[in-house]
Design a protein around this motif. Structure first.
Motif, short mmCIF file in Angstrom:
data_model
loop_
_atom_site.label_atom_id
_atom_site.label_comp_id
_atom_site.label_asym_id
_atom_site.label_seq_id
_atom_site.Cartn_x
_atom_site.Cartn_y
_atom_site.Cartn_z
N THR A 86 30.90 38.11 43.71
CA THR A 86 31.08 38.34 44.96
C THR A 86 32.47 37.88 45.59
O THR A 86 33.15 38.70 46.31
N ALA A 87 32.61 36.57 45.38
CA ALA A 87 34.13 36.07 45.66
C ALA A 87 35.21 36.87 45.10
O ALA A 87 36.20 37.26 46.17
N LEU A 88 35.05 37.45 43.91
CA LEU A 88 36.21 38.34 43.30
C LEU A 88 36.29 39.62 44.13
O LEU A 88 37.37 40.04 44.34
N GLY A 89 35.31 40.23 44.39
CA GLY A 89 35.31 41.46 45.31
C GLY A 89 35.93 41.42 46.59
O GLY A 89 36.70 42.17 46.88
N HIS A 90 35.71 40.14 47.15
CA HIS A 90 36.33 39.70 48.74
C HIS A 90 37.83 39.60 48.30
O HIS A 90 38.56 40.05 49.00
N ALA A 91 38.10 38.95 47.24
CA ALA A 91 39.56 38.36 47.10
C ALA A 91 40.34 39.82 46.72
O ALA A 91 41.35 40.05 47.31
N VAL A 92 39.77 40.75 45.85
CA VAL A 92 40.63 41.99 45.61
C VAL A 92 40.54 42.74 46.83
O VAL A 92 41.80 43.81 47.26
N PHE A 137 42.39 35.59 40.52
CA PHE A 137 41.36 36.43 39.88
C PHE A 137 40.82 35.97 38.47
O PHE A 137 39.59 36.23 38.35
N ALA A 138 41.92 35.59 37.65
CA ALA A 138 41.54 35.15 36.37
C ALA A 138 40.41 34.08 36.46
O ALA A 138 39.39 34.24 35.74
N GLU A 143 34.94 32.21 35.91
CA GLU A 143 33.61 31.57 36.47
C GLU A 143 32.30 32.51 36.61
O GLU A 143 31.21 32.19 36.18
N ALA A 144 32.70 33.94 36.81
CA ALA A 144 31.47 34.97 36.80
C ALA A 144 30.92 35.01 35.46
O ALA A 144 29.76 35.14 35.23
N ASP A 145 31.79 35.12 34.48
CA ASP A 145 31.21 35.35 33.34
C ASP A 145 30.56 34.15 32.65
O ASP A 145 29.56 34.43 32.00
#
Length: 240
Positions: A86-92, A137-138, A143-145
């Motif tokens: 979820t955090a990645l989606g917000h960051a992008v 992003f990386a 972390e998500a993986d």
């Protein structure tokens, strides 16, 4: 110390003036005289802060990059309980500058990107900003993986259909899929590669929205689809 604080504040005041002019006219319309007028300081004050126009532009680009990165980090800190996915989606979403309140900043950012193609100093500053975002992003993708956020694990060797018992002479399928098929069943995630792809996608969508090729909603749908497919990708089965 007070003089140093005042000097830095004035540099940022001038950088804001550069960005406002760049939003209105593009970087070709930014002159030292106009910057001084917009910042409400003297030409001498501008020249004391920056020896050249290029130095002024480099600093202004750095300020824009810092603001974008700071917003991304602040968004992550504001919701520490959210998953890495979820955090990645917000960051992008923050980096793509698709929100109406970021439209002026998007125009300024792309003006700098265009100029950086022919200006090495701007290019170096731009690469530093990209590197900072790429790192965020990386880390989130990794972390998500690791937490299982990137799709459901799949069996790398699915059961092959058995031949009917009434045909014992029928050719039997191989016990395991060929190597080429196995390589498609799971592909180890490369956070660095995926981060590069997301960063490039976000930048490209910014341009497509600004020129009117896509609406902001269409661009957001593209981002959502890409990120969702990343989460749904088959991953190597986890032990245990």
């Amino acid at each position: 110390m007070p003089k140093q604080v005042d000097h830095e504040e004035r540099r940022r005041l001038i950088a804001d003036a550069v960005c406002r002019l760049a939003d209105e006219r593009g970087l070709e319309g930014v002159t030292l005289r106009d910057v001084a007028a917009r910042a409400e300081v003297s030409m001498g004050a501008v020249q004391r802060c920056f020896r050249t126009k290029e130095e002024m532009l480099v600093f202004a680009l750095g300020v824009v990059g810092e603001r974008i990165t700071a917003r991304v980090r602040a968004r992550l800190v504001a919701s520490p309980a959210q998953s890495a996915a979820t955090a990645l989606g917000h960051a992008v979403g923050e980096v793509s500058l698709l929100a109406p309140e970021h439209r002026a900043e998007a125009r300024v950012w792309l003006a700098f990107v265009a100029q950086a193609a022919v200006n090495e100093a701007l290019a170096d500053t731009l690469k530093a900003s990209y590197a900072s975002l790429h790192e965020v992003f990386a880390r989130l993708i990794e972390e998500a993986d690791e937490s299982g956020g990137l799709g459901e694990p799949v069996d790398a060797q699915p059961s092959a259909p058995q031949a009917p018992a009434s045909h014992p002479s029928a050719p039997q399928p191989p016990a395991s899929p060929p190597p080429a098929v196995q390589s498609l069943a799971f592909q180890p995630l490369d956070p660095q590669h995926e981060a590069r792809a997301l960063l490039a996608l976000a930048d490209g969508l910014t341009a497509h929205v600004l020129v009117g090729h896509l609406t902001a909603r269409q661009a957001q749908d593209v981002l959502h689809t890409h990120v969702s497919r990343l989460w749904e990708r088959p991953t190597r089965p986890r032990s245990g």
